[in-house]
Enzyme design. Sequence first.
Site, PDB file in Angstrom:
ATOM      1  N   SER A 138       0.871  -1.187   0.000  1.00  0.00           N
ATOM      2  CA  SER A 138       0.000   0.000   0.000  1.00  0.00           C
ATOM      3  C   SER A 138       0.899   1.225   0.000  1.00  0.00           C
ATOM      4  CB  SER A 138      -0.857   0.014   1.271  1.00  0.00           C
ATOM      5  OG  SER A 138      -1.520   1.247   1.399  1.00  0.00           O
ATOM      6  N   TYR A 151      -1.970  -1.125  10.944  1.00  0.00           N
ATOM      7  CA  TYR A 151      -2.036  -1.417   9.506  1.00  0.00           C
ATOM      8  C   TYR A 151      -0.776  -0.889   8.805  1.00  0.00           C
ATOM      9  CZ  TYR A 151      -3.602  -1.387   4.647  1.00  0.00           C
ATOM     10  OH  TYR A 151      -3.690  -1.589   3.292  1.00  0.00           O
TER      11      TYR A 151
HETATM   12  N1  LIG Z   1      -8.762  -0.884  -0.692  1.00  0.00           N
HETATM   13  C1  LIG Z   1      -7.716  -0.087  -0.547  1.00  0.00           C
HETATM   14  O1  LIG Z   1      -7.849   1.160  -0.524  1.00  0.00           O
HETATM   15  C2  LIG Z   1      -6.324  -0.673  -0.470  1.00  0.00           C
HETATM   16  C3  LIG Z   1      -5.247   0.192  -0.669  1.00  0.00           C
HETATM   17  C4  LIG Z   1      -3.958  -0.306  -0.579  1.00  0.00           C
HETATM   18  C5  LIG Z   1      -3.750  -1.651  -0.320  1.00  0.00           C
HETATM   19  N2  LIG Z   1      -4.812  -2.473  -0.142  1.00  0.00           N
HETATM   20  C6  LIG Z   1      -4.536  -3.888   0.154  1.00  0.00           C
HETATM   21  O2  LIG Z   1      -5.167  -4.712  -0.802  1.00  0.00           O
HETATM   22  C7  LIG Z   1      -5.369  -6.006  -0.273  1.00  0.00           C
HETATM   23  C8  LIG Z   1      -6.785  -6.469  -0.606  1.00  0.00           C
HETATM   24  O3  LIG Z   1      -7.727  -5.604   0.016  1.00  0.00           O
HETATM   25  P1  LIG Z   1      -9.047  -5.072  -0.700  1.00  0.00           P
HETATM   26  O4  LIG Z   1      -8.954  -3.601  -0.738  1.00  0.00           O
HETATM   27  O5  LIG Z   1      -9.305  -5.825  -1.940  1.00  0.00           O
HETATM   28  O6  LIG Z   1     -10.130  -5.386   0.437  1.00  0.00           O
HETATM   29  P2  LIG Z   1     -11.277  -6.479   0.541  1.00  0.00           P
HETATM   30  O7  LIG Z   1     -12.258  -6.313  -0.560  1.00  0.00           O
HETATM   31  O8  LIG Z   1     -11.753  -6.375   1.961  1.00  0.00           O
HETATM   32  O9  LIG Z   1     -10.513  -7.857   0.328  1.00  0.00           O
HETATM   33  C9  LIG Z   1      -9.675  -8.404   1.302  1.00  0.00           C
HETATM   34  C10 LIG Z   1      -9.506  -9.870   1.026  1.00  0.00           C
HETATM   35  O10 LIG Z   1      -8.602 -10.422   1.999  1.00  0.00           O
HETATM   36  C11 LIG Z   1      -9.217 -11.567   2.532  1.00  0.00           C
HETATM   37  N3  LIG Z   1      -8.725 -11.968   3.855  1.00  0.00           N
HETATM   38  C12 LIG Z   1      -8.679 -11.262   4.999  1.00  0.00           C
HETATM   39  N4  LIG Z   1      -8.171 -12.020   5.983  1.00  0.00           N
HETATM   40  C13 LIG Z   1      -7.888 -13.240   5.434  1.00  0.00           C
HETATM   41  C14 LIG Z   1      -7.368 -14.461   5.917  1.00  0.00           C
HETATM   42  N5  LIG Z   1      -7.013 -14.628   7.188  1.00  0.00           N
HETATM   43  N6  LIG Z   1      -7.203 -15.502   5.059  1.00  0.00           N
HETATM   44  C15 LIG Z   1      -7.557 -15.368   3.759  1.00  0.00           C
HETATM   45  N7  LIG Z   1      -8.094 -14.249   3.242  1.00  0.00           N
HETATM   46  C16 LIG Z   1      -8.254 -13.204   4.082  1.00  0.00           C
HETATM   47  C17 LIG Z   1     -10.697 -11.243   2.561  1.00  0.00           C
HETATM   48  O11 LIG Z   1     -11.465 -12.425   2.749  1.00  0.00           O
HETATM   49  P3  LIG Z   1     -12.911 -12.428   3.450  1.00  0.00           P
HETATM   50  O12 LIG Z   1     -13.890 -12.088   2.360  1.00  0.00           O
HETATM   51  O13 LIG Z   1     -13.059 -13.816   3.949  1.00  0.00           O
HETATM   52  O14 LIG Z   1     -12.882 -11.406   4.549  1.00  0.00           O
HETATM   53  C18 LIG Z   1     -10.831 -10.637   1.173  1.00  0.00           C
HETATM   54  O15 LIG Z   1     -10.850 -11.639   0.191  1.00  0.00           O
HETATM   55  C19 LIG Z   1      -5.084  -5.908   1.230  1.00  0.00           C
HETATM   56  O16 LIG Z   1      -3.808  -6.447   1.489  1.00  0.00           O
HETATM   57  C20 LIG Z   1      -5.078  -4.409   1.489  1.00  0.00           C
HETATM   58  O17 LIG Z   1      -4.252  -4.058   2.568  1.00  0.00           O
HETATM   59  C21 LIG Z   1      -6.107  -2.023  -0.202  1.00  0.00           C
END
Ligand SMILES: NC(=O)c1ccc[n+]([C@@H]2O[C@H](COP(=O)([O-])OP(=O)(O)OC[C@H]3O[C@@H](n4cnc5c(N)ncnc54)[C@H](OP(=O)(O)O)[C@@H]3O)[C@@H](O)[C@H]2O)c1
Length: 276
Positions: A138, A151
């Site tokens: 991120s 985080y």
């Molecule tokens: N959205 C943003 O603004 C942003 C910005 C920078 C970086 N990121 C990074 O992008 C990545 C994905 O996030 P996202 O934005 O796509 O959010 P998201 O839609 O909430 O997706 C997160 C994913 O991680 C899974 N997860 C969480 N804990 C887990 C575990 N113990 N085992 C397996 N899967 C698990 C969730 O599964 P469940 O459905 O089971 O909860 C979901 O599939 C993360 O690493 C986040 O830090 C996001």
Amino acid sequence: MEKVALVTGSSSGIGYETALALARDGYQTFASMRDTSKAKELTKAADNEKLPIRILALDVDKEESIVDAIKEIISDIGRIDVLVNNAGYGQFGCTEDVTVDEFRKQFETNFFSVVRIIQEVAPFMRKQGSGIIVNISSVAGRMGLPGSPAYISSKFALEGLGECLRYELGMFGIKTTLIEPGVIKTKFFESMKISDSKTDPKYKQLTDKMLAGFKMMVEMGSPSSQVADVVIKAIHDKEILPRYIVGTDAAMFMEAKNSKSDLEFEKYMSKELFPA
Ligand SMILES: NC(=O)c1ccc[n+]([C@@H]2O[C@H](COP(=O)([O-])OP(=O)(O)OC[C@H]3O[C@@H](n4cnc5c(N)ncnc54)[C@H](OP(=O)(O)O)[C@@H]3O)[C@@H](O)[C@H]2O)c1
């Protein structure tokens, strides 16, 4: 030869779109998730486009689950060409309010899981003499901000790991990169955890202010497909870069960070976050 990809956290957001993008790019893609009952939408999308996607159970917090998932891929196909470490969530709250246990859990999912998965996958990539590991970090892994130290620290740790891996795994022909998105419109905001405010009310006010700002940014955030496109670009780059920034917000903050001293940047961010 069949090219194989594994994505963690494919039930929604960035992982979901990246799994689809890799399958469209010709990879036999293992879209892993901890709760496979959440796979319906992805399965439907894959079926509609006749994409080579297989749903795999993988809870990144559980060592046994990681071992079983990798075993399944290797016994079925015998190789892994691309690994995308994506699963993660955000723990919000100021440092004094976040319990050490909450910090640990945050690191367990966002950092230690990545170490564990790499330790399982790298031996096969070393044998192959090839492979690409993409770690979804991120822009928050490059700059400290108030209200989400757990985080942000977990992503800083991932950034450090990513830089080390470039040298270590690079010796074996394994490429690694960090993807640094800005704010992306996903379920991240809904899934985040907020620590109980138990110390000074000023911490709650600050966290609430940061959350309100973040919520507004999410509504205008970039789509997950933009991150997936950058992942595909990265794995095709002749020389894969140490990191890729995604989104105009992330680019703007990184530009400010790179052109200012630490103190100047802190003052700039304070003005951005708390305009008078
Ligand atoms: N959205 C943003 O603004 C942003 C910005 C920078 C970086 N990121 C990074 O992008 C990545 C994905 O996030 P996202 O934005 O796509 O959010 P998201 O839609 O909430 O997706 C997160 C994913 O991680 C899974 N997860 C969480 N804990 C887990 C575990 N113990 N085992 C397996 N899967 C698990 C969730 O599964 P469940 O459905 O089971 O909860 C979901 O599939 C993360 O690493 C986040 O830090 C996001």
